[in-house]
Design a protein around this motif. Structure first.
Motif, PDB file in Angstrom:
ATOM      1  N   ASP A 145       0.826  -1.210   0.000  1.00 42.74           N
ATOM      2  CA  ASP A 145       0.000   0.000   0.000  1.00 42.74           C
ATOM      3  C   ASP A 145       0.858   1.256   0.000  1.00 42.74           C
ATOM      4  O   ASP A 145       0.581   2.224  -0.722  1.00 42.74           O
ATOM      5  N   THR A 146       1.912   1.246   0.810  1.00 45.28           N
ATOM      6  CA  THR A 146       2.833   2.393   0.841  1.00 45.28           C
ATOM      7  C   THR A 146       3.554   2.534  -0.490  1.00 45.28           C
ATOM      8  O   THR A 146       3.779   3.648  -0.978  1.00 45.28           O
ATOM      9  N   ALA A 147       3.918   1.389  -1.084  1.00 50.84           N
ATOM     10  CA  ALA A 147       4.594   1.410  -2.386  1.00 50.84           C
ATOM     11  C   ALA A 147       3.710   2.075  -3.441  1.00 50.84           C
ATOM     12  O   ALA A 147       4.169   2.898  -4.242  1.00 50.84           O
ATOM     13  N   LYS A 148       2.430   1.739  -3.429  1.00 52.00           N
ATOM     14  CA  LYS A 148       1.490   2.333  -4.390  1.00 52.00           C
ATOM     15  C   LYS A 148       1.323   3.832  -4.127  1.00 52.00           C
ATOM     16  O   LYS A 148       1.196   4.632  -5.069  1.00 52.00           O
ATOM     17  N   GLU A 149       1.336   4.219  -2.866  1.00 46.97           N
ATOM     18  CA  GLU A 149       1.238   5.635  -2.507  1.00 46.97           C
ATOM     19  C   GLU A 149       2.444   6.400  -3.037  1.00 46.97           C
ATOM     20  O   GLU A 149       2.318   7.513  -3.574  1.00 46.97           O
ATOM     21  N   VAL A 150       3.628   5.785  -2.901  1.00 48.43           N
ATOM     22  CA  VAL A 150       4.870   6.393  -3.392  1.00 48.43           C
ATOM     23  C   VAL A 150       4.805   6.592  -4.902  1.00 48.43           C
ATOM     24  O   VAL A 150       5.171   7.658  -5.429  1.00 48.43           O
ATOM     25  N   ILE A 151       4.335   5.576  -5.616  1.00 45.90           N
ATOM     26  CA  ILE A 151       4.232   5.658  -7.081  1.00 45.90           C
ATOM     27  C   ILE A 151       3.283   6.783  -7.491  1.00 45.90           C
ATOM     28  O   ILE A 151       3.572   7.547  -8.424  1.00 45.90           O
ATOM     29  N   GLU A 152       2.166   6.890  -6.795  1.00 44.60           N
ATOM     30  CA  GLU A 152       1.193   7.940  -7.097  1.00 44.60           C
ATOM     31  C   GLU A 152       1.789   9.329  -6.890  1.00 44.60           C
ATOM     32  O   GLU A 152       1.535  10.249  -7.670  1.00 44.60           O
ATOM     33  N   LYS A 153       2.591   9.474  -5.842  1.00 49.31           N
ATOM     34  CA  LYS A 153       3.226  10.770  -5.576  1.00 49.31           C
ATOM     35  C   LYS A 153       4.174  11.164  -6.702  1.00 49.31           C
ATOM     36  O   LYS A 153       4.199  12.302  -7.155  1.00 49.31           O
ATOM     37  N   ILE A 154       4.959  10.187  -7.162  1.00 44.14           N
ATOM     38  CA  ILE A 154       5.924  10.469  -8.236  1.00 44.14           C
ATOM     39  C   ILE A 154       5.190  10.769  -9.544  1.00 44.14           C
ATOM     40  O   ILE A 154       5.533  11.723 -10.269  1.00 44.14           O
ATOM     41  N   LYS A 155       4.163   9.967  -9.842  1.00 42.91           N
ATOM     42  CA  LYS A 155       3.381  10.200 -11.057  1.00 42.91           C
ATOM     43  C   LYS A 155       2.631  11.529 -10.983  1.00 42.91           C
ATOM     44  O   LYS A 155       2.322  12.138 -12.009  1.00 42.91           O
ATOM     45  N   GLY A 156       2.368  11.968  -9.755  1.00 46.71           N
ATOM     46  CA  GLY A 156       1.666  13.242  -9.559  1.00 46.71           C
ATOM     47  C   GLY A 156       2.574  14.455  -9.642  1.00 46.71           C
ATOM     48  O   GLY A 156       2.109  15.583  -9.495  1.00 46.71           O
ATOM     49  N   GLY A 157       3.867  14.211  -9.855  1.00 49.63           N
ATOM     50  CA  GLY A 157       4.784  15.335 -10.044  1.00 49.63           C
ATOM     51  C   GLY A 157       5.861  15.485  -8.991  1.00 49.63           C
ATOM     52  O   GLY A 157       6.778  16.312  -9.143  1.00 49.63           O
ATOM     53  N   ALA A 158       5.797  14.700  -7.911  1.00 49.09           N
ATOM     54  CA  ALA A 158       6.830  14.790  -6.877  1.00 49.09           C
ATOM     55  C   ALA A 158       8.145  14.240  -7.416  1.00 49.09           C
ATOM     56  O   ALA A 158       8.159  13.306  -8.222  1.00 49.09           O
ATOM     57  N   LYS A 159       9.265  14.836  -6.976  1.00 53.09           N
ATOM     58  CA  LYS A 159      10.566  14.371  -7.427  1.00 53.09           C
ATOM     59  C   LYS A 159      10.925  13.054  -6.747  1.00 53.09           C
ATOM     60  O   LYS A 159      10.704  12.882  -5.547  1.00 53.09           O
ATOM     61  N   PHE A 160      11.492  12.155  -7.539  1.00 55.04           N
ATOM     62  CA  PHE A 160      11.854  10.831  -7.035  1.00 55.04           C
ATOM     63  C   PHE A 160      12.745  10.952  -5.801  1.00 55.04           C
ATOM     64  O   PHE A 160      12.525  10.286  -4.778  1.00 55.04           O
ATOM     65  N   GLU A 161      13.776  11.821  -5.896  1.00 56.13           N
ATOM     66  CA  GLU A 161      14.738  11.946  -4.805  1.00 56.13           C
ATOM     67  C   GLU A 161      14.101  12.463  -3.520  1.00 56.13           C
ATOM     68  O   GLU A 161      14.455  12.044  -2.417  1.00 56.13           O
ATOM     69  N   ASP A 162      13.127  13.349  -3.655  1.00 56.47           N
ATOM     70  CA  ASP A 162      12.443  13.887  -2.467  1.00 56.47           C
ATOM     71  C   ASP A 162      11.584  12.805  -1.800  1.00 56.47           C
ATOM     72  O   ASP A 162      11.546  12.687  -0.567  1.00 56.47           O
ATOM     73  N   VAL A 163      10.905  12.017  -2.629  1.00 59.87           N
ATOM     74  CA  VAL A 163      10.062  10.946  -2.093  1.00 59.87           C
ATOM     75  C   VAL A 163      10.933   9.868  -1.440  1.00 59.87           C
ATOM     76  O   VAL A 163      10.569   9.308  -0.403  1.00 59.87           O
ATOM     77  N   ALA A 164      12.094   9.610  -2.040  1.00 56.33           N
ATOM     78  CA  ALA A 164      13.014   8.622  -1.469  1.00 56.33           C
ATOM     79  C   ALA A 164      13.463   9.049  -0.079  1.00 56.33           C
ATOM     80  O   ALA A 164      13.493   8.235   0.858  1.00 56.33           O
ATOM     81  N   LYS A 165      13.818  10.319   0.074  1.00 52.48           N
ATOM     82  CA  LYS A 165      14.268  10.828   1.371  1.00 52.48           C
ATOM     83  C   LYS A 165      13.155  10.744   2.416  1.00 52.48           C
ATOM     84  O   LYS A 165      13.416  10.515   3.599  1.00 52.48           O
ATOM     85  N   GLU A 166      11.921  10.915   1.968  1.00 55.45           N
ATOM     86  CA  GLU A 166      10.791  10.899   2.907  1.00 55.45           C
ATOM     87  C   GLU A 166      10.343   9.487   3.273  1.00 55.45           C
ATOM     88  O   GLU A 166      10.019   9.211   4.438  1.00 55.45           O
ATOM     89  N   PHE A 167      10.348   8.576   2.289  1.00 57.57           N
ATOM     90  CA  PHE A 167       9.710   7.276   2.513  1.00 57.57           C
ATOM     91  C   PHE A 167      10.668   6.082   2.618  1.00 57.57           C
ATOM     92  O   PHE A 167      10.337   5.100   3.286  1.00 57.57           O
ATOM     93  N   SER A 168      11.808   6.136   1.951  1.00 56.31           N
ATOM     94  CA  SER A 168      12.631   4.927   1.833  1.00 56.31           C
ATOM     95  C   SER A 168      13.212   4.472   3.168  1.00 56.31           C
ATOM     96  O   SER A 168      13.763   5.262   3.938  1.00 56.31           O
ATOM     97  N   THR A 169      13.103   3.171   3.407  1.00 54.25           N
ATOM     98  CA  THR A 169      13.671   2.582   4.619  1.00 54.25           C
ATOM     99  C   THR A 169      15.094   2.086   4.397  1.00 54.25           C
ATOM    100  O   THR A 169      15.727   1.585   5.330  1.00 54.25           O
ATOM    101  N   ASP A 170      15.581   2.226   3.169  1.00 53.85           N
ATOM    102  CA  ASP A 170      16.978   1.883   2.871  1.00 53.85           C
ATOM    103  C   ASP A 170      17.845   3.082   3.236  1.00 53.85           C
ATOM    104  O   ASP A 170      18.042   3.996   2.438  1.00 53.85           O
TER     105      ASP A 170
END
Length: 315
Positions: A145-170
């Protein structure tokens, strides 16, 4: 190879508990506290380790029916282990509950298992992936579910790097915007690698599940790898590399379980000994069947808990 004999199957330590020969009335040990008869020893050995020993013996039978370990292969593997400990080898075995013969039996089974696991490898696909290196980034999250939310954010115009910093557990890549740098086949877990190599450039993947969680992957660049030999020249090395990667990740246990379960089903083993029937049944269950059974059990427990809550509310 790590300096340990415990990489072998755990059941090896109980192989030494095989039935003792001789009449049941004979003693295997005497003392002022009382004697231990062969019959008592054999019964206790069966109760303590009978299931494990049966599974080992069945595993060896189904594997050796299809695969062979040469004397040369066995000697090389045994010598590799022995060389790690030198003069302390037998002492190291005893410390871990092994006899020399028990260790040899288990080593032979491990070598047979390795051959069976290698038979499952798609070496052609690995070879094709060897010809290319990828530069990619990813976002790792805990659930789909979180993965799908992340994809939607990126497709909605959010920058990949910004979403990675906010969500990634790596934590190793998150603060770098998910950047992984250049990597080749075998560097990542198979699920990640297969998905990445199949992706067109600059395309966001669907959620990719691995043992670490769910990945959202984007491949940003590709380049050819030079000096790759022919498939014939590389195949043996590919199999060894794939096997080593499975062992490092621990996933070899899952692959081996599924291979052995299939062979045991095909062999149609049966036993009239009720105390050992469950051991045979367990050996013939694949990891997928095991997961489905666990899921069914969890749902049943959840339903039972809900019903219990309802009964409590009525009171």
């Amino acid at each position: 190879m790590k300096k340990t004999v415990l990489s072998l199957t755990l059941a090896a330590s109980v192989l030494a508990l095989g039935a003792c020969s001789g009449g049941d009335s004979k003693t295997i040990a005497t003392s002022k506290a009382g004697d231990i008869s062969v019959a008592d020893f054999n019964e206790q050995a069966k109760n303590l380790a009978g299931s494990f020993v049966l599974q080992q013996m069945v595993t060896e039978k189904v594997l050796s029916e299809k695969y062979k370990v040469t004397d040369k292969e066995f000697k090389e593997a045994y010598d590799n282990y022995a060389a790690q400990f030198g003069d302390g080898f037998e002492q190291a075995l005893a410390k871990n509950g092994f006899t020399i013969e028990g260790f040899k039996d288990s080593l032979r089974i491990e070598l047979l298992q390795d051959k069976a696991v290698k038979d499952t490898f798609d070496t052609k696909k690995y070879y094709e992936q060897m010809k290319t290196e990828l530069n990619a980034r990813h976002i790792l999250v805990a659930d789909e579910d979180t993965a799908k939310e992340v994809i939607e954010k990126i497709k909605g115009g959010a920058k990949f790097e910004d979403v990675a910093k906010e969500f990634s557990t790596d934590t190793g890549s998150a603060q770098k915007g998910g950047e992984l740098g250049w990597f080749s086949v075998g560097s990542m877990v198979p699920e990640f690698s297969d998905a990445a190599y199949a992706l067109p450039l600059n395309t966001i993947s669907e959620p990719v599940k691995s043992a670490f969680g769910y990945h959202i992957i984007e491949v940003t660049d590709k380049r050819d790898v030079k000096n790759i030999g022919s498939f014939k020249d590389e195949e043996k090395k590919i199999k060894e590399t794939m096997l080593e990667n499975l062992k490092k990740s621990g996933e070899i246990q899952i692959v081996a379980k599924d291979v052995i379960a299939k062979l045991v089903k095909e062999a149609d083993f049966k036993t009239s000994d009720k105390s050992l029937q469950e051991a045979l049944k367990t050996l013939s269950i694949t990891s997928e069947e095991e997961a489905k059974a666990a899921e069914k059990e969890a749902k049943a427990a959840e339903e039972a808990a809900k019903n219990e809550d309802k009964e409590t509310e009525k009171k």
